[in-house]
Enzyme design. Sequence first.
Site, PDB file in Angstrom:
ATOM      1  N   ARG A 161       0.840  -1.216   0.000  1.00 54.25           N
ATOM      2  CA  ARG A 161       0.000   0.000   0.000  1.00 54.25           C
ATOM      3  C   ARG A 161       0.873   1.264   0.000  1.00 54.25           C
ATOM      4  NH1 ARG A 161      -2.775  -3.929  -0.543  1.00 54.25           N
ATOM      5  NH2 ARG A 161      -4.616  -4.442   0.687  1.00 54.25           N
ATOM      6  N   SER A 236     -10.552   0.292   3.816  1.00 53.97           N
ATOM      7  CA  SER A 236      -9.737   0.095   5.019  1.00 53.97           C
ATOM      8  C   SER A 236      -9.121   1.429   5.423  1.00 53.97           C
ATOM      9  CB  SER A 236      -8.597  -0.885   4.744  1.00 53.97           C
ATOM     10  OG  SER A 236      -9.112  -2.060   4.196  1.00 53.97           O
ATOM     11  N   GLU A 332      -4.080   4.326   6.138  1.00 46.13           N
ATOM     12  CA  GLU A 332      -3.867   4.069   4.705  1.00 46.13           C
ATOM     13  C   GLU A 332      -4.487   5.212   3.894  1.00 46.13           C
ATOM     14  OE1 GLU A 332      -4.941   0.062   3.113  1.00 46.13           O
ATOM     15  OE2 GLU A 332      -6.115   1.207   1.675  1.00 46.13           O
TER      16      GLU A 332
HETATM   17  P1  FAD Z   1      -8.535   9.441  -4.686  1.00 45.61           P
HETATM   18  O1  FAD Z   1      -9.176   9.068  -3.404  1.00 45.61           O
HETATM   19  O2  FAD Z   1      -9.226  10.435  -5.526  1.00 45.61           O
HETATM   20  O3  FAD Z   1      -7.037   9.939  -4.410  1.00 45.61           O
HETATM   21  C1  FAD Z   1      -6.201   9.239  -3.519  1.00 45.61           C
HETATM   22  C2  FAD Z   1      -4.860   9.989  -3.424  1.00 45.61           C
HETATM   23  O4  FAD Z   1      -4.163   9.888  -4.651  1.00 45.61           O
HETATM   24  C3  FAD Z   1      -5.047  11.496  -3.174  1.00 45.61           C
HETATM   25  O5  FAD Z   1      -4.033  11.923  -2.323  1.00 45.61           O
HETATM   26  C4  FAD Z   1      -4.920  12.112  -4.560  1.00 45.61           C
HETATM   27  O6  FAD Z   1      -4.395  13.423  -4.553  1.00 45.61           O
HETATM   28  C5  FAD Z   1      -3.944  11.176  -5.237  1.00 45.61           C
HETATM   29  N1  FAD Z   1      -4.220  11.028  -6.671  1.00 45.61           N
HETATM   30  C6  FAD Z   1      -5.346  10.516  -7.231  1.00 45.61           C
HETATM   31  N2  FAD Z   1      -5.219  10.473  -8.574  1.00 45.61           N
HETATM   32  C7  FAD Z   1      -3.992  10.978  -8.864  1.00 45.61           C
HETATM   33  C8  FAD Z   1      -3.274  11.208 -10.078  1.00 45.61           C
HETATM   34  N3  FAD Z   1      -3.803  10.929 -11.272  1.00 45.61           N
HETATM   35  N4  FAD Z   1      -2.033  11.736  -9.998  1.00 45.61           N
HETATM   36  C9  FAD Z   1      -1.468  12.043  -8.800  1.00 45.61           C
HETATM   37  N5  FAD Z   1      -2.111  11.870  -7.614  1.00 45.61           N
HETATM   38  C10 FAD Z   1      -3.357  11.340  -7.657  1.00 45.61           C
HETATM   39  N6  FAD Z   1      -7.679   0.006  -1.970  1.00 45.61           N
HETATM   40  C11 FAD Z   1      -6.925  -1.109  -2.154  1.00 45.61           C
HETATM   41  O7  FAD Z   1      -5.703  -1.004  -2.339  1.00 45.61           O
HETATM   42  N7  FAD Z   1      -7.485  -2.343  -2.147  1.00 45.61           N
HETATM   43  C12 FAD Z   1      -8.804  -2.541  -1.961  1.00 45.61           C
HETATM   44  O8  FAD Z   1      -9.257  -3.673  -1.980  1.00 45.61           O
HETATM   45  C13 FAD Z   1      -9.636  -1.391  -1.753  1.00 45.61           C
HETATM   46  N8  FAD Z   1     -10.952  -1.522  -1.512  1.00 45.61           N
HETATM   47  C14 FAD Z   1     -11.717  -0.424  -1.276  1.00 45.61           C
HETATM   48  C15 FAD Z   1     -13.084  -0.600  -1.015  1.00 45.61           C
HETATM   49  C16 FAD Z   1     -13.888   0.501  -0.760  1.00 45.61           C
HETATM   50  C17 FAD Z   1     -15.376   0.295  -0.474  1.00 45.61           C
HETATM   51  C18 FAD Z   1     -13.337   1.802  -0.799  1.00 45.61           C
HETATM   52  C19 FAD Z   1     -14.217   3.001  -0.577  1.00 45.61           C
HETATM   53  C20 FAD Z   1     -11.996   1.983  -1.048  1.00 45.61           C
HETATM   54  C21 FAD Z   1     -11.168   0.860  -1.282  1.00 45.61           C
HETATM   55  N9  FAD Z   1      -9.788   0.994  -1.532  1.00 45.61           N
HETATM   56  C22 FAD Z   1      -9.017  -0.115  -1.768  1.00 45.61           C
HETATM   57  C23 FAD Z   1      -9.150   2.321  -1.522  1.00 45.61           C
HETATM   58  C24 FAD Z   1      -9.258   3.062  -2.897  1.00 45.61           C
HETATM   59  O9  FAD Z   1     -10.316   2.553  -3.658  1.00 45.61           O
HETATM   60  C25 FAD Z   1      -7.979   2.959  -3.715  1.00 45.61           C
HETATM   61  O10 FAD Z   1      -6.895   3.461  -2.981  1.00 45.61           O
HETATM   62  C26 FAD Z   1      -8.072   3.719  -5.046  1.00 45.61           C
HETATM   63  O11 FAD Z   1      -6.924   3.479  -5.817  1.00 45.61           O
HETATM   64  C27 FAD Z   1      -8.253   5.230  -4.871  1.00 45.61           C
HETATM   65  O12 FAD Z   1      -8.571   5.775  -6.137  1.00 45.61           O
HETATM   66  P2  FAD Z   1      -9.247   7.198  -6.292  1.00 45.61           P
HETATM   67  O13 FAD Z   1      -9.242   7.533  -7.745  1.00 45.61           O
HETATM   68  O14 FAD Z   1     -10.574   7.209  -5.631  1.00 45.61           O
HETATM   69  O15 FAD Z   1      -8.220   8.127  -5.518  1.00 45.61           O
HETATM   70  P1  NAP Z   2     -10.104 -10.731   5.122  1.00 48.60           P
HETATM   71  O1  NAP Z   2     -10.191 -11.723   4.019  1.00 48.60           O
HETATM   72  O2  NAP Z   2     -11.132 -10.727   6.192  1.00 48.60           O
HETATM   73  O3  NAP Z   2      -8.657 -10.826   5.807  1.00 48.60           O
HETATM   74  C1  NAP Z   2      -8.283  -9.917   6.831  1.00 48.60           C
HETATM   75  C2  NAP Z   2      -6.854  -9.493   6.578  1.00 48.60           C
HETATM   76  O4  NAP Z   2      -6.027 -10.636   6.640  1.00 48.60           O
HETATM   77  C3  NAP Z   2      -6.693  -8.874   5.217  1.00 48.60           C
HETATM   78  O5  NAP Z   2      -6.498  -7.508   5.407  1.00 48.60           O
HETATM   79  C4  NAP Z   2      -5.518  -9.593   4.572  1.00 48.60           C
HETATM   80  O6  NAP Z   2      -4.372  -8.773   4.369  1.00 48.60           O
HETATM   81  C5  NAP Z   2      -5.135 -10.670   5.539  1.00 48.60           C
HETATM   82  N1  NAP Z   2      -5.229 -11.987   4.870  1.00 48.60           N
HETATM   83  C6  NAP Z   2      -6.324 -12.776   4.741  1.00 48.60           C
HETATM   84  N2  NAP Z   2      -6.007 -13.921   4.093  1.00 48.60           N
HETATM   85  C7  NAP Z   2      -4.696 -13.837   3.794  1.00 48.60           C
HETATM   86  C8  NAP Z   2      -3.777 -14.692   3.123  1.00 48.60           C
HETATM   87  N3  NAP Z   2      -4.164 -15.882   2.643  1.00 48.60           N
HETATM   88  N4  NAP Z   2      -2.510 -14.275   2.981  1.00 48.60           N
HETATM   89  C9  NAP Z   2      -2.095 -13.091   3.451  1.00 48.60           C
HETATM   90  N5  NAP Z   2      -2.914 -12.221   4.098  1.00 48.60           N
HETATM   91  C10 NAP Z   2      -4.190 -12.598   4.275  1.00 48.60           C
HETATM   92  O7  NAP Z   2     -10.026  -9.260   4.495  1.00 48.60           O
HETATM   93  P2  NAP Z   2     -11.126  -8.319   3.907  1.00 48.60           P
HETATM   94  O8  NAP Z   2     -11.241  -7.138   4.771  1.00 48.60           O
HETATM   95  O9  NAP Z   2     -12.374  -9.097   3.560  1.00 48.60           O
HETATM   96  O10 NAP Z   2     -10.410  -7.880   2.546  1.00 48.60           O
HETATM   97  C11 NAP Z   2     -10.154  -8.811   1.522  1.00 48.60           C
HETATM   98  C12 NAP Z   2      -9.079  -8.263   0.602  1.00 48.60           C
HETATM   99  O11 NAP Z   2      -9.511  -7.040   0.019  1.00 48.60           O
HETATM  100  C13 NAP Z   2      -7.773  -7.946   1.335  1.00 48.60           C
HETATM  101  O12 NAP Z   2      -6.686  -8.250   0.498  1.00 48.60           O
HETATM  102  C14 NAP Z   2      -7.858  -6.452   1.589  1.00 48.60           C
HETATM  103  O13 NAP Z   2      -6.595  -5.830   1.629  1.00 48.60           O
HETATM  104  C15 NAP Z   2      -8.666  -5.972   0.386  1.00 48.60           C
HETATM  105  N6  NAP Z   2      -9.452  -4.779   0.767  1.00 48.60           N
HETATM  106  C16 NAP Z   2      -8.784  -3.613   0.857  1.00 48.60           C
HETATM  107  C17 NAP Z   2      -9.470  -2.456   1.191  1.00 48.60           C
HETATM  108  C18 NAP Z   2      -8.754  -1.139   1.242  1.00 48.60           C
HETATM  109  O14 NAP Z   2      -9.404  -0.112   1.331  1.00 48.60           O
HETATM  110  N7  NAP Z   2      -7.447  -1.130   1.171  1.00 48.60           N
HETATM  111  C19 NAP Z   2     -10.840  -2.495   1.449  1.00 48.60           C
HETATM  112  C20 NAP Z   2     -11.470  -3.725   1.372  1.00 48.60           C
HETATM  113  C21 NAP Z   2     -10.776  -4.881   1.022  1.00 48.60           C
HETATM  114  P3  NAP Z   2      -4.160  -7.774   3.115  1.00 48.60           P
HETATM  115  O15 NAP Z   2      -5.031  -6.599   3.368  1.00 48.60           O
HETATM  116  O16 NAP Z   2      -2.704  -7.457   3.237  1.00 48.60           O
HETATM  117  O17 NAP Z   2      -4.514  -8.501   1.872  1.00 48.60           O
END
Ligand code: FAD
Ligand code: NAP
Length: 337
Positions: A161, A236, A332
């Site tokens: 991340r 998250s 994050e």
């Molecule tokens: P924004 O929120 O608009 O921007 C995020 C940051 O990046 C800001 O600081 C902005 O200035 C900067 N930025 C955006 N675009 C640019 C650009 N073109 N150039 C330079 N800077 C820029 N993330 C995960 O990694 N894994 C997940 O599974 C995941 N699940 C999610 C589920 C939900 C329900 C939600 C709400 C979010 C989730 N996220 C997840 C977080 C998010 O979706 C990601 O981080 C996504 O990439 C953000 O994209 P955005 O366009 O909305 O960015």
């Molecule tokens: P989950 O399956 O309930 O698991 C909880 C956490 O344990 C996750 O965050 C994941 O880490 C870790 N995990 C589970 N199984 C794993 C494996 N086999 N090996 C290594 N790590 C493991 O998680 P969840 O909340 O439903 O999310 C599922 C996936 O979607 C995750 O990868 C999570 O990162 C992603 N997600 C991200 C966001 C976001 O905003 N960043 C939001 C929703 C879901 P990791 O997070 O490192 O994968």
Amino acid sequence: MLISYNVSLKPYNTFGMAVNADKFIRISSTEQLLEVIDLGLEPLWILGGGSNVLLTGDLPGYILKNEIRGITIIHETDEELTVEAGAGEIWHEFVLWAISRGLGGIENLALIPGTVGAAPIQNIGAYGLEQESVFTCLKAINLKDGSEKIFSREECRFGYRNSVFKQECKGRYFITYVTYTLRKNGHTLNTSYGAIVEKLHEKGIQNPDIADVAEAVIDIRRSKLPDPAEIGNAGSFFKNPVIKEGHYLQLKKDYPEIPSYPADAGFVKIPAGWLIEKAGFKGIRRGDVGVHKNQALVLVNYGAGTGKEIVELAEDISETILQKFKVSIEAEVNIWK
Ligand code: FAD
Ligand code: NAP
């Protein structure tokens, strides 16, 4: 260039924070961006889908809403297809575009909200896959002088991340195009996460393909995650902490049930959601903000909450976890102050 004044950002951030932007500009091409930079307008805030930002108050300056679209195939072999996507493309639509053509490598990242341009910023990841595994390079414009730079994978310094755009390049570049190399053949599916295995089993699928994995991910996400259209959130809120093995073994004595996952040698990843739940925060509500009742890692806005209230709650959670487990958890989400 069209500038809109005093624009509510409520529809532009998934937390649904009701803050205003002084000035708001839609950017649909590199030329439009260069016009803004030439005029020396400041400060500039880059907004994609607003799904990873927490807005804590009205924003002075200029919001640049990224709307650079287009998907162009730039190279093709029997094995792979290299494609350049406009940074304003919707990530999930890009995933569906790839799946409909049988292209593998991003199927586990289905249904992540936001834009293609934000994907490299935190190296989006889910279900054991990160965008860096198919990332080739990106184009970015330096906000100070308008020069274009192509960042290779090495220069992006992707981590968990994390990338150079969350570190020393933070706020310095506007990412305009991202190039990915997707696999036509010989793609190995990653079904290491238990939830995917269970979902495929439930559907009776024994030899899944790319589309099956994507559908499984979509089903799991729809059933588990709060939909921002119904309840404000940015996914998250915290990263999962990675702690030293010795520290983990110590914690395991007090909490034998503590879940853990492998990390770099000598380190262990602990789910932040478990720590938050164990610290008693899961499902709590303070005014109009809180911690989601099913997903402790997700902080929520029930409607009239503010970014400052979310920050206060997040600080309370991280301080409690530090005291209780001696584990430091880091946000994050990008907090705009
Ligand atoms: P924004 O929120 O608009 O921007 C995020 C940051 O990046 C800001 O600081 C902005 O200035 C900067 N930025 C955006 N675009 C640019 C650009 N073109 N150039 C330079 N800077 C820029 N993330 C995960 O990694 N894994 C997940 O599974 C995941 N699940 C999610 C589920 C939900 C329900 C939600 C709400 C979010 C989730 N996220 C997840 C977080 C998010 O979706 C990601 O981080 C996504 O990439 C953000 O994209 P955005 O366009 O909305 O960015
Ligand atoms: P989950 O399956 O309930 O698991 C909880 C956490 O344990 C996750 O965050 C994941 O880490 C870790 N995990 C589970 N199984 C794993 C494996 N086999 N090996 C290594 N790590 C493991 O998680 P969840 O909340 O439903 O999310 C599922 C996936 O979607 C995750 O990868 C999570 O990162 C992603 N997600 C991200 C966001 C976001 O905003 N960043 C939001 C929703 C879901 P990791 O997070 O490192 O994968």
